[in-house]
Design a protein around this motif. Structure first.
Motif, PDB file in Angstrom:
ATOM      1  N   LEU A   1       0.835  -1.199   0.000  1.00 13.16           N
ATOM      2  CA  LEU A   1       0.000   0.000   0.000  1.00 13.16           C
ATOM      3  C   LEU A   1       0.866   1.245   0.000  1.00 13.16           C
ATOM      4  CD1 LEU A   1      -3.024  -0.220  -0.020  1.00 13.16           C
ATOM      5  CD2 LEU A   1      -3.065   0.306   2.403  1.00 13.16           C
ATOM      6  N   VAL A   2       1.921   1.207   0.819  1.00  7.18           N
ATOM      7  CA  VAL A   2       2.791   2.380   0.882  1.00  7.18           C
ATOM      8  C   VAL A   2       3.465   2.606  -0.465  1.00  7.18           C
ATOM      9  CG1 VAL A   2       4.917   3.281   1.891  1.00  7.18           C
ATOM     10  CG2 VAL A   2       3.186   2.285   3.351  1.00  7.18           C
TER      11      VAL A   2
ATOM     12  N   GLY B   1       1.073   4.070  -2.665  1.00  6.90           N
ATOM     13  CA  GLY B   1       0.863   5.450  -2.250  1.00  6.90           C
ATOM     14  C   GLY B   1       1.900   6.379  -2.853  1.00  6.90           C
ATOM     15  N   ILE B   2       3.153   5.937  -2.814  1.00  9.56           N
ATOM     16  CA  ILE B   2       4.209   6.750  -3.403  1.00  9.56           C
ATOM     17  C   ILE B   2       3.961   6.929  -4.901  1.00  9.56           C
ATOM     18  CG2 ILE B   2       6.654   6.837  -3.914  1.00  9.56           C
ATOM     19  CD1 ILE B   2       6.604   7.198  -1.125  1.00  9.56           C
ATOM     20  N   GLU B   3       3.525   5.857  -5.561  1.00  6.24           N
ATOM     21  CA  GLU B   3       3.269   5.987  -6.998  1.00  6.24           C
ATOM     22  C   GLU B   3       2.111   6.922  -7.269  1.00  6.24           C
ATOM     23  OE1 GLU B   3       4.859   1.818  -8.830  1.00  6.24           O
ATOM     24  OE2 GLU B   3       3.082   2.827  -9.622  1.00  6.24           O
ATOM     25  N   ILE B   4       1.106   6.898  -6.391  1.00  3.54           N
ATOM     26  CA  ILE B   4      -0.036   7.784  -6.576  1.00  3.54           C
ATOM     27  C   ILE B   4       0.403   9.235  -6.421  1.00  3.54           C
ATOM     28  CG2 ILE B   4      -2.220   8.517  -5.552  1.00  3.54           C
ATOM     29  CD1 ILE B   4      -2.871   5.662  -5.047  1.00  3.54           C
ATOM     30  N   VAL B   5       1.234   9.476  -5.406  1.00  2.00           N
ATOM     31  CA  VAL B   5       1.731  10.845  -5.221  1.00  2.00           C
ATOM     32  C   VAL B   5       2.537  11.265  -6.440  1.00  2.00           C
ATOM     33  CG1 VAL B   5       3.284  12.287  -3.879  1.00  2.00           C
ATOM     34  CG2 VAL B   5       1.736  10.759  -2.720  1.00  2.00           C
TER      35      VAL B   5
ATOM     36  N   GLY C   1       2.069  10.377  -9.434  1.00  2.00           N
ATOM     37  CA  GLY C   1       1.218  10.611 -10.598  1.00  2.00           C
ATOM     38  C   GLY C   1       0.229  11.750 -10.433  1.00  2.00           C
ATOM     39  N   THR C   2       0.119  12.305  -9.214  1.00  2.78           N
ATOM     40  CA  THR C   2      -0.861  13.375  -9.013  1.00  2.78           C
ATOM     41  C   THR C   2      -0.389  14.648  -9.690  1.00  2.78           C
ATOM     42  OG1 THR C   2      -1.274  12.420  -6.859  1.00  2.78           O
ATOM     43  CG2 THR C   2      -2.162  14.589  -7.251  1.00  2.78           C
ATOM     44  N   PRO C   3      -1.295  15.326 -10.398  1.00  2.00           N
ATOM     45  CA  PRO C   3      -0.886  16.591 -11.024  1.00  2.00           C
ATOM     46  C   PRO C   3      -0.484  17.604  -9.958  1.00  2.00           C
ATOM     47  CG  PRO C   3      -3.034  15.889 -11.839  1.00  2.00           C
ATOM     48  CD  PRO C   3      -2.679  14.981 -10.725  1.00  2.00           C
ATOM     49  N   ASP C   4       0.511  18.425 -10.278  1.00  2.00           N
ATOM     50  CA  ASP C   4       0.997  19.335  -9.241  1.00  2.00           C
ATOM     51  C   ASP C   4      -0.026  20.411  -8.905  1.00  2.00           C
ATOM     52  OD1 ASP C   4       3.459  20.921 -11.441  1.00  2.00           O
ATOM     53  OD2 ASP C   4       1.348  20.419 -11.699  1.00  2.00           O
TER      54      ASP C   4
ATOM     55  N   ILE D   1      -1.972  19.007  -6.018  1.00  2.00           N
ATOM     56  CA  ILE D   1      -1.173  19.097  -4.792  1.00  2.00           C
ATOM     57  C   ILE D   1      -1.180  20.534  -4.291  1.00  2.00           C
ATOM     58  CG2 ILE D   1       1.156  18.863  -3.868  1.00  2.00           C
ATOM     59  CD1 ILE D   1       1.596  16.523  -5.588  1.00  2.00           C
TER      60      ILE D   1
ATOM     61  N   LEU E   1       6.574  17.033  -1.636  1.00  3.06           N
ATOM     62  CA  LEU E   1       5.809  15.889  -2.135  1.00  3.06           C
ATOM     63  C   LEU E   1       6.184  15.562  -3.575  1.00  3.06           C
ATOM     64  CD1 LEU E   1       2.195  16.364  -0.772  1.00  3.06           C
ATOM     65  CD2 LEU E   1       3.961  14.807  -0.019  1.00  3.06           C
TER      66      LEU E   1
ATOM     67  N   LEU F   1       9.519  13.670  -3.231  1.00  2.42           N
ATOM     68  CA  LEU F   1       9.485  12.447  -2.415  1.00  2.42           C
ATOM     69  C   LEU F   1       9.554  11.159  -3.222  1.00  2.42           C
ATOM     70  CD1 LEU F   1       9.065  11.135   0.373  1.00  2.42           C
ATOM     71  CD2 LEU F   1       6.630  11.372   0.027  1.00  2.42           C
TER      72      LEU F   1
ATOM     73  N   ALA G   1       6.611   5.918   7.513  1.00  2.46           N
ATOM     74  CA  ALA G   1       6.329   5.482   6.147  1.00  2.46           C
ATOM     75  C   ALA G   1       4.846   5.607   5.834  1.00  2.46           C
ATOM     76  CB  ALA G   1       6.800   4.044   5.943  1.00  2.46           C
TER      77      ALA G   1
ATOM     78  N   VAL H   1       2.764   8.751   4.159  1.00  2.00           N
ATOM     79  CA  VAL H   1       2.374   8.932   2.759  1.00  2.00           C
ATOM     80  C   VAL H   1       0.900   8.599   2.576  1.00  2.00           C
ATOM     81  CG1 VAL H   1       2.744   8.089   0.438  1.00  2.00           C
ATOM     82  CG2 VAL H   1       4.667   8.447   1.924  1.00  2.00           C
ATOM     83  N   LEU H   2       0.488   7.499   3.202  1.00  2.00           N
ATOM     84  CA  LEU H   2      -0.916   7.106   3.062  1.00  2.00           C
ATOM     85  C   LEU H   2      -1.836   8.136   3.696  1.00  2.00           C
ATOM     86  CD1 LEU H   2      -0.569   3.312   3.762  1.00  2.00           C
ATOM     87  CD2 LEU H   2      -0.791   4.467   1.573  1.00  2.00           C
TER      88      LEU H   2
ATOM     89  N   ILE I   1      -2.266  11.010   1.382  1.00  2.00           N
ATOM     90  CA  ILE I   1      -3.164  10.802   0.250  1.00  2.00           C
ATOM     91  C   ILE I   1      -4.612  10.876   0.710  1.00  2.00           C
ATOM     92  CG2 ILE I   1      -3.913   9.125  -1.457  1.00  2.00           C
ATOM     93  CD1 ILE I   1      -1.106   8.234  -1.694  1.00  2.00           C
TER      94      ILE I   1
ATOM     95  N   MET J   1      -5.446  14.376   1.294  1.00  2.00           N
ATOM     96  CA  MET J   1      -5.599  15.128   0.053  1.00  2.00           C
ATOM     97  C   MET J   1      -6.995  14.922  -0.515  1.00  2.00           C
ATOM     98  SD  MET J   1      -3.004  15.418  -3.149  1.00  2.00           S
ATOM     99  CE  MET J   1      -2.612  13.710  -3.194  1.00  2.00           C
TER     100      MET J   1
ATOM    101  N   ALA K   1      -1.125  10.968 -18.005  1.00  2.00           N
ATOM    102  CA  ALA K   1      -1.170  11.592 -16.679  1.00  2.00           C
ATOM    103  C   ALA K   1      -0.482  12.952 -16.720  1.00  2.00           C
ATOM    104  CB  ALA K   1      -0.507  10.677 -15.651  1.00  2.00           C
TER     105      ALA K   1
ATOM    106  N   GLY L   1      -2.407  16.797 -16.359  1.00  2.00           N
ATOM    107  CA  GLY L   1      -2.096  17.678 -15.251  1.00  2.00           C
ATOM    108  C   GLY L   1      -1.390  18.958 -15.646  1.00  2.00           C
TER     109      GLY L   1
ATOM    110  N   SER M   1      -6.387  11.011 -12.193  1.00  2.70           N
ATOM    111  CA  SER M   1      -5.008  10.571 -12.023  1.00  2.70           C
ATOM    112  C   SER M   1      -4.961   9.272 -11.235  1.00  2.70           C
ATOM    113  CB  SER M   1      -4.158  11.642 -11.352  1.00  2.70           C
ATOM    114  OG  SER M   1      -4.264  11.585  -9.973  1.00  2.70           O
ATOM    115  N   LEU M   2      -5.919   9.071 -10.302  1.00  2.00           N
ATOM    116  CA  LEU M   2      -5.974   7.799  -9.591  1.00  2.00           C
ATOM    117  C   LEU M   2      -6.282   6.667 -10.560  1.00  2.00           C
ATOM    118  CD1 LEU M   2      -7.831   8.739  -6.293  1.00  2.00           C
ATOM    119  CD2 LEU M   2      -5.548   7.824  -6.514  1.00  2.00           C
TER     120      LEU M   2
ATOM    121  N   SER N   1      -3.289   5.959 -12.528  1.00  2.00           N
ATOM    122  CA  SER N   1      -2.275   5.232 -11.744  1.00  2.00           C
ATOM    123  C   SER N   1      -2.594   3.746 -11.742  1.00  2.00           C
ATOM    124  CB  SER N   1      -2.248   5.734 -10.300  1.00  2.00           C
ATOM    125  OG  SER N   1      -1.556   6.929 -10.214  1.00  2.00           O
TER     126      SER N   1
END
Lengths: 276, 320, 324
Positions: free
Chosen positions: B124-125, B128-132, B134-137, B140, B179, B182, C18, C21-22, C25, C28, C236, C240, C303-304, C307
């Motif tokens: 999951l983590v 999560g990093i991959e989702i961050v 891929g998120t448009p800036d 964010i 972010l 990261l 760690a 990060v979750l 998200i 967010m 993606a 964005g 974007s989700l 992903s």
């Protein structure tokens, strides 16, 4: 790096950092200064950007001023919501404004129709302006006196500005601006756009016309400049107000008084607009 | 179909057999060949054109005085001062963002690779990093605005007299920019960790050391290069980011610190960076200073290219 | 740290960091959704994505509503923006994919060694250029060029009662966006082409295939998952992109009418991300704020989805042993 060295390094950095932070307030101002925030009209922005440094020079170490633009309507809403101390408005108060606002007039400025310098059109009559801005006449070929040909590019302001209703009611005699027009967010953006496009026509403060990047049009034969506004011949002018929620107090009152009544302020204002 | 191969080729495997000349190919294949060459040359031409154009414009409009003077409001471009504050803003934000991103990225990568239990959480983590990543800036940036306009975080920016938290400051922009960096730091450190052979860890465990001690004594010294690589790569992206800074830094041309001790006051204040300066000075922003925009864009591009050269030196030439 | 950490303590503490990060998200999604809620509520869920009136006009009206905006102020129909986003991103990814594939084949197979050594750093250079520099070149060079030399007076007059053609257009936006997304795709496709086992390519060559047939019929076929993954990644990035589009595309919520033919590419356009940047000064008005956050929510959601799509697209690559 071993753990002990790392710890020693962290301790050294921390102690140096704390010493710097502790010593620094001695060099910083003795008390923290109050902050004045302004936001609003883009038409008066060139004036305020000259007035604010002059005020700070005349009253050093008394206040800090943060200045933002955004458009006259945004300024009024911001000050009503308490987000800024002073809002810059560029139109008279309306009945639909939020209650409790006080408007302090400090300058008058003209607003003109501008065209690109390549277009040697001298001016427009009310009927011509209504037809062009209303979208009935779409080609410069149909406008006598224009030295460019082709489709007219209309450049107007967004609704964040107080200027569109003024242009409609005063210069267009109540006529509406066609939805074809490109909407831009500030007076300087309109100037940029008109300066780049030979077939453009836009409107903004008379100040921009004096910069020679664009050519201001006469209205019904009357040139758009400050003398004609003073004499009353040119109808297209607006008043700049500083708006506060409730009567102005403290630093805001000092600033507003200074720009309204002090000699240096009037001198600065009269280079670009008409002091009141 | 090519002509039958004549003599067996004595050259290494990838060398062309002499019979395989383009002239013998079908028309469709020859057209494709031309298209491929055209694409390759077009790519080179575009890249050279962009850099060359910016270099020419930069040389035209950039001088020492511009780099070292403060921006001022002015009517003509000559009066509008220089780009010192945007340069300072870029440096401050980069430092702040990296200071936040590197520890977080290193710790996350260490946990995922060295511990990683429960497995589902570790995956999951990673997701999560991959989702961050891929998120448009811009998203964010809006998240940062919502976060820093909370009254609790009012101390990190400016609070107006009516009680509204401004929410835009170096703190806000720096935190959100971290972010962006990261995922880059995380990926670099994770690759560095998986590249360390298992025997090193096992030798340390066999000597009775705990995992955390092994990390500190055995793995961390070998992570210096991946951490630096990740930081420098992240630095490149931070320097070039515009959307977050436009929304979260308050867009005052000069750095305007808040009241308080020097460093904290600066971080709570607003300012500009090279990217927002270029945006504001271009015909899309408030200013009407294309010359200053070119100058700042040249400095920006030069910074980014230097950073990428540094990455090249660190990583070697194996990557594409 | 008085006593050294035990493994259990270290596991818990490092794990807590760690998991930040979750938390980020989730936060967010939560913050953006909460701030976007008024627009969603007043427009009946997803109706605001549909067509109906001028989006610019609706946004303009929202600015002067005060703190307690009436429900009518939140009325929004953002279809032109959604259409603009899909149009620009779709065209850029489609053109970019073809361009990137050809360039990747060039780099891997047909480029002479010295040219290849020059091309690879150039690809990396293009990938590193900030979007605001692309936007600056677009607005100061491409837009005036298109406006003054490519758009004909006839085209301008043919749409003159509906929209103004000034050079800030779909054409410039898609062109620059293509150049921005291509380097990312080139890097991924080259990696995948190089990872095709040599036995496959040599076997094909031994059976009499020429160089083009080998690379196209064997390597590109084998690299299909990478091509899909690259397209998803580029999508993606293209969705964005805010600042460059805000600078070159004309900033007008307009859905170019493809029935206009060639003139359609000269019409202005605006995307969701670019309109967030464009309206950011007015974000203090509550109705504008919830509208912009609604746009952000839509971008976050897409974007989700991308992903997840990217992860699924990369699964076959992982099986083949390509490092992703």
């Amino acid at each position: 790096m071993t753990f002990h060295r790392l710890r020693a390094l962290a301790a050294a950095t921390l102690s140096v950092g704390l010493t710097v932070l502790a010593a620094a307030p001695a060099s910083a101002p003795a008390k923290s200064l109050p902050v004045l925030t302004l936001s609003g009209a883009t038409g008066s922005a060139p004036l305020l950007q000259l007035l604010i440094p002059a005020y700070l020079k005349a009253h050093p170490h008394q206040v800090r001023i943060k200045f933002a633009q955004g458009g006259g309507e945004v300024g009024i809403q911001d000050v009503a919501a308490g987000r800024v101390s002073i809002g810059d408005a560029s139109r008279d108060p309306k009945a639909s404004d939020p209650p409790g606002l006080k408007f302090y007039a400090w300058a008058k400025d003209a607003f003109c129709f501008d065209v690109n310098p390549q277009n040697k059109l001298s001016g427009l009559t009310t009927a011509q302006a209504r037809a062009i801005w209303g979208g009935q006449v779409r080609s410069w070929d149909q406008v006598p006196g224009a030295t460019v040909s082709g489709t007219i590019d209309l450049i107007a302001r967004t609704s964040a500005s107080s200027l569109p209703p003024l242009v409609s009611s005063i210069l267009l005699n109540g006529g509406k601006v066609s939805p074809v027009a490109n909407l831009l967010a500030s007076d300087s953006l309109v100037e940029n756009a008109v300066a780049r496009d030979p077939r453009a026509i836009g409107y903004n403060s008379g100040y921009y016309a004096s910069q020679r990047n664009v050519h201001a049009l006469a209205y019904n034969g009357v040139a758009c400049n400050l003398q004609n506004v003073k004499s009353g011949q040119y109808p297209g002018f607006r008043t700049y107000y500083e708006v506060t929620k409730g009567p102005a107090t403290g630093q805001a009152a000092k600033f507003i008084n200074w720009i309204r009544s002090s000699k240096p302020a009037k001198k600065i204002i009269s280079t670009i607009a008409i002091p009141l | 179909m090519a002509a039958t191969a004549t003599a067996p080729s004595r050259a290494p495997a990838r060398a062309r057999p002499r019979a395989d000349s383009v002239r013998n190919w079908r028309l469709r294949q020859r057209v494709a060949f031309a298209a491929v060459w055209a694409a390759g040359l077009a790519l080179c031409a575009i890249a050279v054109a962009i850099v060359g154009f910016m270099a020419v414009k930069g040389a035209q409009y950039l001088d020492v005085q511009t780099v070292f003077s403060h921006p001022r409001p002015g009517v003509r471009q000559i009066d509008t001062g220089g780009i010192l504050d945007p340069i300072e803003g870029t440096l401050v934000l980069t430092a702040l963002a990296l200071a936040l991103a590197v520890p977080l990225g290193v710790v996350t990568a260490l946990w995922v690779v060295e511990y990683g239990r429960p497995r589902a959480l570790a995956r999951l983590v990673e997701s999560g990093i991959e989702i961050v990543a891929g998120t448009p800036d811009i998203v964010i940036a809006l998240f940062g605005l919502a976060l820093f306009q909370l009254p609790i975080l009012g101390a990190l920016s400016f609070t107006s007299s009516g009680g509204g938290v401004f929410g835009r400051s170096f703190f806000a922009a720096g935190t959100m920019l971290s972010l962006i960096a990261l995922p880059i730091v995380y990926t670099s450190v994770r690759e560095g960790l998986t590249a360390i052979p298992a025997q090193m860890r096992e030798a340390s465990w066999a000597l009775g050391k705990t995992r955390i001690c092994t990390i500190r004594a055995v793995l961390m010294p070998r992570l210096r290069r991946p951490i630096v690589t990740g930081s420098v790569l992240g630095m490149g992206r931070i320097i070039g980011d515009t959307a977050i800074v436009i929304i979260l830094l308050g867009s005052t041309p000069q750095i305007s610190p808040e009241n308080g001790p020097p460093v904290l006051g600066l971080l709570r204040g607003t300012g500009s960076t090279l990217t927002t300066f270029v945006y504001d000075a271009s015909p899309a922003g408030e200013g009407n200073a294309p010359q200053k925009a070119y100058a700042a864009a040249f400095v920006l591009l030069a910074l980014v290219l230097i950073v990428n050269l540094a990455v090249d030196r660190l990583v070697g030439h194996e990557r594409v | 740290m008085r006593a050294p950490w035990t493994d259990r303590q270290a596991h818990r503490r490092l794990g807590a960091v760690a998991c930040l990060v979750l938390v980020l998200i989730v936060a967010m999604v939560a913050f953006v959704a909460v701030r976007a809620w008024p627009t969603l509520a007043h427009n009946g869920g997803v109706a605001w994505l549909g067509p109906g009136g001028s989006t610019d006009h609706q946004l303009g009206g929202m600015i002067s509503t005060g703190r307690h905006a009436p429900a009518a102020a939140y009325h929004l129909r953002a279809w032109p923006l959604v259409y603009g986003t899909l149009l620009c991103a779709g065209l850029a990814v489609a053109i970019g994919l073809a361009f990137a594939l050809l360039c990747a084949i060039f780099i891997v197979e047909f480029a002479p060694r010295r040219l290849r050594a020059m091309t690879i750093p150039l690809v990396r250079l293009l990938a590193a250029v900030p979007s605001v520099v692309f936007g600056l070149i677009g607005v100061l060079v491409l837009v005036p060029f298109v406006g003054n030399h490519i758009v004909s007076a006839h085209q301008k007059s043919s749409v003159q009662y509906v929209v103004e053609l000034t050079g800030s257009s779909v054409l410039v936006a898609v062109l620059v966006l293509t150049v921005m997304v291509t380097p990312i795709m080139i890097a991924m496709i080259v990696d995948a082409l190089r990872a095709v086992p040599a036995s496959w390519t040599e076997g094909a060559a031994a059976l009499g295939a020429n160089r083009w047939e080998v690379i196209w019929g064997v390597s590109v076929r084998a690299a299909r998952p990478a091509i899909v993954a690259a397209a998803v990644l580029a999508c993606a990035r293209a969705l964005g992109e805010a600042v460059m589009i805000a600078m070159v595309a004309g900033g007008r919520a307009w859905a170019p009418n493809l029935l206009d033919g060639a003139t359609a590419i000269f019409e202005p356009v605006n995307t969701l991300a670019a309109s967030i940047v464009g309206q950011s000064e007015a974000i203090t008005a509550p109705a504008v704020r919830s509208t912009l956050y609604a746009f952000a929510l839509l971008l976050l959601f897409s974007s989700l989805v991308l992903s997840v799509g990217g992860y699924l697209a990369k699964l076959p690559m992982r099986r083949q042993g390509i490092r992703v």
